[in-house]
Design a protein around this motif. Structure first.
Motif, short mmCIF file in Angstrom:
data_model
loop_
_atom_site.label_atom_id
_atom_site.label_comp_id
_atom_site.label_asym_id
_atom_site.label_seq_id
_atom_site.Cartn_x
_atom_site.Cartn_y
_atom_site.Cartn_z
N ASP A 58 0.86 -1.17 0.00
CA ASP A 58 0.00 0.00 0.00
C ASP A 58 0.90 1.22 0.00
O ASP A 58 1.78 1.36 0.86
N SER A 59 0.69 2.11 -0.96
CA SER A 59 1.46 3.36 -1.02
C SER A 59 0.85 4.34 -0.04
O SER A 59 -0.33 4.66 -0.12
N LEU A 60 1.67 4.83 0.86
CA LEU A 60 1.21 5.80 1.85
C LEU A 60 1.61 7.22 1.44
O LEU A 60 0.85 8.16 1.64
N ALA A 61 2.80 7.36 0.87
CA ALA A 61 3.28 8.65 0.37
C ALA A 61 4.44 8.39 -0.56
O ALA A 61 5.16 7.39 -0.41
N TRP A 62 4.62 9.27 -1.53
CA TRP A 62 5.76 9.15 -2.43
C TRP A 62 6.09 10.50 -3.04
O TRP A 62 5.24 11.40 -3.08
N VAL A 63 7.33 10.61 -3.49
CA VAL A 63 7.76 11.76 -4.26
C VAL A 63 8.80 11.27 -5.25
O VAL A 63 9.65 10.45 -4.92
N VAL A 64 8.68 11.74 -6.48
CA VAL A 64 9.68 11.46 -7.50
C VAL A 64 10.43 12.77 -7.73
O VAL A 64 9.86 13.75 -8.21
N MET A 65 11.69 12.77 -7.34
CA MET A 65 12.56 13.93 -7.51
C MET A 65 13.27 13.79 -8.86
O MET A 65 13.19 12.75 -9.49
N PRO A 66 14.00 14.81 -9.29
CA PRO A 66 14.66 14.71 -10.59
C PRO A 66 15.59 13.51 -10.73
O PRO A 66 15.70 12.93 -11.81
N ASP A 67 16.24 13.09 -9.64
CA ASP A 67 17.22 12.00 -9.73
C ASP A 67 17.02 10.86 -8.73
O ASP A 67 17.91 10.03 -8.57
N HIS A 68 15.89 10.81 -8.07
CA HIS A 68 15.61 9.73 -7.13
C HIS A 68 14.14 9.74 -6.74
O HIS A 68 13.41 10.67 -7.09
N PHE A 69 13.74 8.70 -6.02
CA PHE A 69 12.40 8.72 -5.44
C PHE A 69 12.43 8.24 -4.00
O PHE A 69 13.35 7.54 -3.58
N HIS A 70 11.42 8.68 -3.25
CA HIS A 70 11.15 8.18 -1.91
C HIS A 70 9.74 7.62 -1.95
O HIS A 70 8.83 8.25 -2.50
N TRP A 71 9.56 6.47 -1.33
CA TRP A 71 8.27 5.79 -1.37
C TRP A 71 7.99 5.19 0.00
O TRP A 71 8.71 4.30 0.45
N LEU A 72 6.99 5.69 0.66
CA LEU A 72 6.57 5.20 1.98
C LEU A 72 5.47 4.18 1.76
O LEU A 72 4.42 4.51 1.19
N ILE A 73 5.73 2.95 2.18
CA ILE A 73 4.80 1.85 1.88
C ILE A 73 4.48 1.04 3.12
O ILE A 73 5.22 1.03 4.10
N ASP A 74 3.38 0.32 3.02
CA ASP A 74 3.04 -0.75 3.95
C ASP A 74 3.18 -2.03 3.12
O ASP A 74 2.39 -2.27 2.21
N LEU A 75 4.22 -2.80 3.40
CA LEU A 75 4.49 -4.02 2.63
C LEU A 75 3.40 -5.05 2.90
O LEU A 75 3.09 -5.36 4.04
N LYS A 76 2.82 -5.58 1.85
CA LYS A 76 1.73 -6.54 1.99
C LYS A 76 2.16 -7.97 1.67
O LYS A 76 1.76 -8.90 2.35
N ARG A 77 2.91 -8.16 0.62
CA ARG A 77 3.38 -9.52 0.29
C ARG A 77 4.68 -9.44 -0.48
O ARG A 77 5.01 -8.43 -1.08
N GLY A 78 5.42 -10.55 -0.43
CA GLY A 78 6.72 -10.56 -1.07
C GLY A 78 7.75 -9.86 -0.20
O GLY A 78 7.51 -9.53 0.96
N SER A 79 8.90 -9.63 -0.79
CA SER A 79 9.99 -8.97 -0.07
C SER A 79 10.21 -7.57 -0.63
O SER A 79 9.76 -7.24 -1.73
N LEU A 80 10.93 -6.78 0.12
CA LEU A 80 11.30 -5.45 -0.36
C LEU A 80 12.13 -5.55 -1.63
O LEU A 80 11.94 -4.79 -2.58
N SER A 81 13.04 -6.52 -1.65
CA SER A 81 13.89 -6.69 -2.84
C SER A 81 13.06 -7.03 -4.06
O SER A 81 13.29 -6.49 -5.15
N GLU A 82 12.07 -7.91 -3.91
CA GLU A 82 11.19 -8.25 -5.04
C GLU A 82 10.39 -7.04 -5.49
O GLU A 82 10.27 -6.78 -6.69
#
Length: 160
Positions: A58-82
């Motif tokens: 579940d995406s809680l908050a995100w920002v896409v900057m010119p050269d990176h992104f930040h993504w605040l999530i609630d992981l539901k299934r799988g791994s972070l790496s996946e």
């Protein structure tokens, strides 16, 4: 002990679990400002939406900057790496196609931070979406098109 690359060091001690909140960050290769073109940044944001639709996070908050992104999530299934492999791979494919470019879009690896139960989630979301203000890209957050949060109250949808 063998010397590990930066991307491998990022994985050391990584533990992920469903129903936990994470702040994820990924940088473009050589910190190239690819997402100065808003349309290309929207393609990354579309992958955040698809990950949610498919039940990965579940995406809680995100920002896409010119050269990176930040993504605040609630992981539901799988791994972070996946999740990150999928998100970075699919976004690279669509961004490269739209921009007429080839090759890697993202630096290897990613940074993650698990939030503790006592962390203020709304405060963290504000920190994430305020990145364009701190970077001096805009004077008002509503002037920056590449962010969203579940707590946002705006008249227009930033990811459309």
């Amino acid at each position: 002990m063998p010397k590990l690359s930066a991307s491998h060091r990022l994985r050391l001690g990584r533990y992920d679990e469903p129903n936990r909140i994470y702040l994820l960050t990924a940088n473009t290769l050589f910190r190239a400002p690819v997402f100065r073109q808003v349309a290309l940044g929207r393609l990354v944001a579309e992958q955040f939406r698809k990950a949610q639709e498919l039940g990965f996070a579940d995406s809680l908050a995100w920002v896409v900057m010119p050269d990176h992104f930040h993504w605040l999530i609630d992981l539901k299934r799988g791994s972070l790496s996946e999740l990150m492999q999928r998100t970075k791979s699919l976004s690279a494919r669509v961004v490269n196609m739209a921009a007429g470019r080839e090759g890697s879009l993202w630096q290897p690896g990613f940074h993650d931070r698990a939030l503790r139960r006592d962390d203020d989630l709304v405060q963290m979301a504000r920190y994430v979406v305020a990145n364009p203000l701190r970077a001096g890209l805009v004077q008002k957050l509503d002037d920056y098109p590449l962010w969203d949060a579940i707590w946002a109250t705006r008249t227009s949808c930033p990811s459309s």
